[in-house]
Scaffold this motif. Structure first.
Motif, PDB file in Angstrom:
ATOM      1  N   THR A  78       0.811  -1.216   0.000  1.00 16.64           N
ATOM      2  CA  THR A  78       0.000   0.000   0.000  1.00 16.64           C
ATOM      3  C   THR A  78       0.847   1.268   0.000  1.00 16.64           C
ATOM      4  N   ASP A  79       2.150   1.147   0.211  1.00 11.21           N
ATOM      5  CA  ASP A  79       3.023   2.305   0.154  1.00 11.21           C
ATOM      6  C   ASP A  79       3.413   2.668  -1.283  1.00 11.21           C
ATOM      7  N   ALA A  80       2.912   1.890  -2.221  1.00  9.89           N
ATOM      8  CA  ALA A  80       3.203   2.162  -3.630  1.00  9.89           C
ATOM      9  C   ALA A  80       2.592   3.501  -4.044  1.00  9.89           C
ATOM     10  N   ALA A  81       3.173   4.097  -5.044  1.00 11.46           N
ATOM     11  CA  ALA A  81       2.729   5.418  -5.495  1.00 11.46           C
ATOM     12  C   ALA A  81       1.293   5.391  -6.027  1.00 11.46           C
ATOM     13  N   HIS A  82       0.919   4.323  -6.709  1.00 10.80           N
ATOM     14  CA  HIS A  82      -0.415   4.255  -7.312  1.00 10.80           C
ATOM     15  C   HIS A  82      -0.942   2.827  -7.191  1.00 10.80           C
ATOM     16  N   ILE A  83      -2.164   2.700  -6.721  1.00  7.82           N
ATOM     17  CA  ILE A  83      -2.806   1.395  -6.630  1.00  7.82           C
ATOM     18  C   ILE A  83      -3.948   1.368  -7.628  1.00  7.82           C
ATOM     19  N   ASP A  84      -3.944   0.368  -8.488  1.00  4.71           N
ATOM     20  CA  ASP A  84      -4.959   0.230  -9.520  1.00  4.71           C
ATOM     21  C   ASP A  84      -6.249  -0.311  -8.900  1.00  4.71           C
ATOM     22  N   ARG A  85      -7.295   0.496  -8.897  1.00  4.20           N
ATOM     23  CA  ARG A  85      -8.567   0.113  -8.284  1.00  4.20           C
ATOM     24  C   ARG A  85      -9.157  -1.135  -8.948  1.00  4.20           C
ATOM     25  N   SER A  86      -9.035  -1.248 -10.263  1.00  7.44           N
ATOM     26  CA  SER A  86      -9.607  -2.411 -10.951  1.00  7.44           C
ATOM     27  C   SER A  86      -8.895  -3.701 -10.519  1.00  7.44           C
ATOM     28  N   LEU A  87      -7.611  -3.617 -10.245  1.00 13.33           N
ATOM     29  CA  LEU A  87      -6.877  -4.782  -9.767  1.00 13.33           C
ATOM     30  C   LEU A  87      -7.389  -5.189  -8.381  1.00 13.33           C
ATOM     31  N   LEU A  88      -7.583  -4.208  -7.499  1.00 10.78           N
ATOM     32  CA  LEU A  88      -8.098  -4.508  -6.164  1.00 10.78           C
ATOM     33  C   LEU A  88      -9.496  -5.103  -6.231  1.00 10.78           C
ATOM     34  N   GLU A  89     -10.336  -4.598  -7.140  1.00 12.65           N
ATOM     35  CA  GLU A  89     -11.688  -5.148  -7.290  1.00 12.65           C
ATOM     36  C   GLU A  89     -11.647  -6.579  -7.808  1.00 12.65           C
ATOM     37  N   ALA A  90     -10.719  -6.865  -8.715  1.00 19.77           N
ATOM     38  CA  ALA A  90     -10.573  -8.235  -9.235  1.00 19.77           C
ATOM     39  C   ALA A  90     -10.114  -9.179  -8.127  1.00 19.77           C
ATOM     40  N   VAL A  91      -9.203  -8.737  -7.280  1.00 22.11           N
ATOM     41  CA  VAL A  91      -8.745  -9.552  -6.155  1.00 22.11           C
ATOM     42  C   VAL A  91      -9.902  -9.815  -5.199  1.00 22.11           C
ATOM     43  N   LEU A  92     -10.672  -8.770  -4.883  1.00 23.83           N
ATOM     44  CA  LEU A  92     -11.821  -8.919  -3.993  1.00 23.83           C
ATOM     45  C   LEU A  92     -12.832  -9.909  -4.567  1.00 23.83           C
ATOM     46  N   ALA A  93     -13.105  -9.790  -5.852  1.00 25.42           N
ATOM     47  CA  ALA A  93     -14.048 -10.714  -6.501  1.00 25.42           C
ATOM     48  C   ALA A  93     -13.542 -12.150  -6.416  1.00 25.42           C
ATOM     49  N   GLY A  94     -12.257 -12.348  -6.608  1.00 20.96           N
ATOM     50  CA  GLY A  94     -11.679 -13.680  -6.507  1.00 20.96           C
ATOM     51  C   GLY A  94     -11.772 -14.241  -5.096  1.00 20.96           C
ATOM     52  N   LEU A  95     -11.548 -13.397  -4.105  1.00 22.07           N
ATOM     53  CA  LEU A  95     -11.661 -13.837  -2.719  1.00 22.07           C
ATOM     54  C   LEU A  95     -13.090 -14.196  -2.360  1.00 22.07           C
ATOM     55  N   GLN A  96     -14.037 -13.455  -2.894  1.00 18.10           N
ATOM     56  CA  GLN A  96     -15.436 -13.728  -2.599  1.00 18.10           C
ATOM     57  C   GLN A  96     -15.907 -15.044  -3.188  1.00 18.10           C
ATOM     58  N   ARG A  97     -15.258 -15.502  -4.256  1.00 14.66           N
ATOM     59  CA  ARG A  97     -15.622 -16.779  -4.869  1.00 14.66           C
ATOM     60  C   ARG A  97     -15.130 -17.967  -4.055  1.00 14.66           C
ATOM     61  N   LEU A  98     -14.148 -17.751  -3.189  1.00 17.56           N
ATOM     62  CA  LEU A  98     -13.594 -18.858  -2.398  1.00 17.56           C
ATOM     63  C   LEU A  98     -14.527 -19.382  -1.396  1.00 17.56           C
TER      64      LEU A  98
END
Length: 121
Positions: free
Chosen positions: A101-121
């Protein structure tokens, strides 16, 4: 089925793994803190480490991992892993790295894809 057969002895095991401690001596390990082997870890003795601490070092031999990932690999609660990590840090075996999270820019679409993947588990 007996309580031990259903994991009823887990509290006893957790007590043994942490040496009876309920809090880490260092409290800066959040779920996303990246943990890596220190530069001198290969030269340090592992004779005094318990099996869980040795397992953590084995996991870290391949790459840095977050506290949450280490907890999942070990099948141990995060609170237990934090205590083990604090001991490993004090002995010089591990170090922390910059958080994602200390990165200069976090891609929101990437975070949403990760969240969607976690929700499928």
């Amino acid at each position: 089925m007996s309580p031990a057969g259903r994991g009823g002895d887990r509290l006893v095991r957790t007590y043994v793994v942490t040496g009876g401690r309920s809090h880490a001596s260092r409290n800066h390990f959040d779920l996303i803190t990246l943990i890596a082997l220190s530069d001198v870890a290969a030269h340090l003795s592992r004779g005094h480490l318990n099996p869980e601490q040795t397992a953590i070092l084995s996991v870290l031999a391949h790459s840095a991992q977050s506290v949450a990932e280490i907890s999942a690999y070990l099948g141990q609660p995060v609170s237990v892993v934090r205590i083990l990590l604090a001991d490993l840090m004090e002995s010089g075996h591990i170090t922390t790295r910059q958080r994602i999270t200390d990165a200069a820019h976090i891609d929101r679409s990437l975070l949403e894809a990760v969240l969607a993947g976690l929700q499928r588990l």
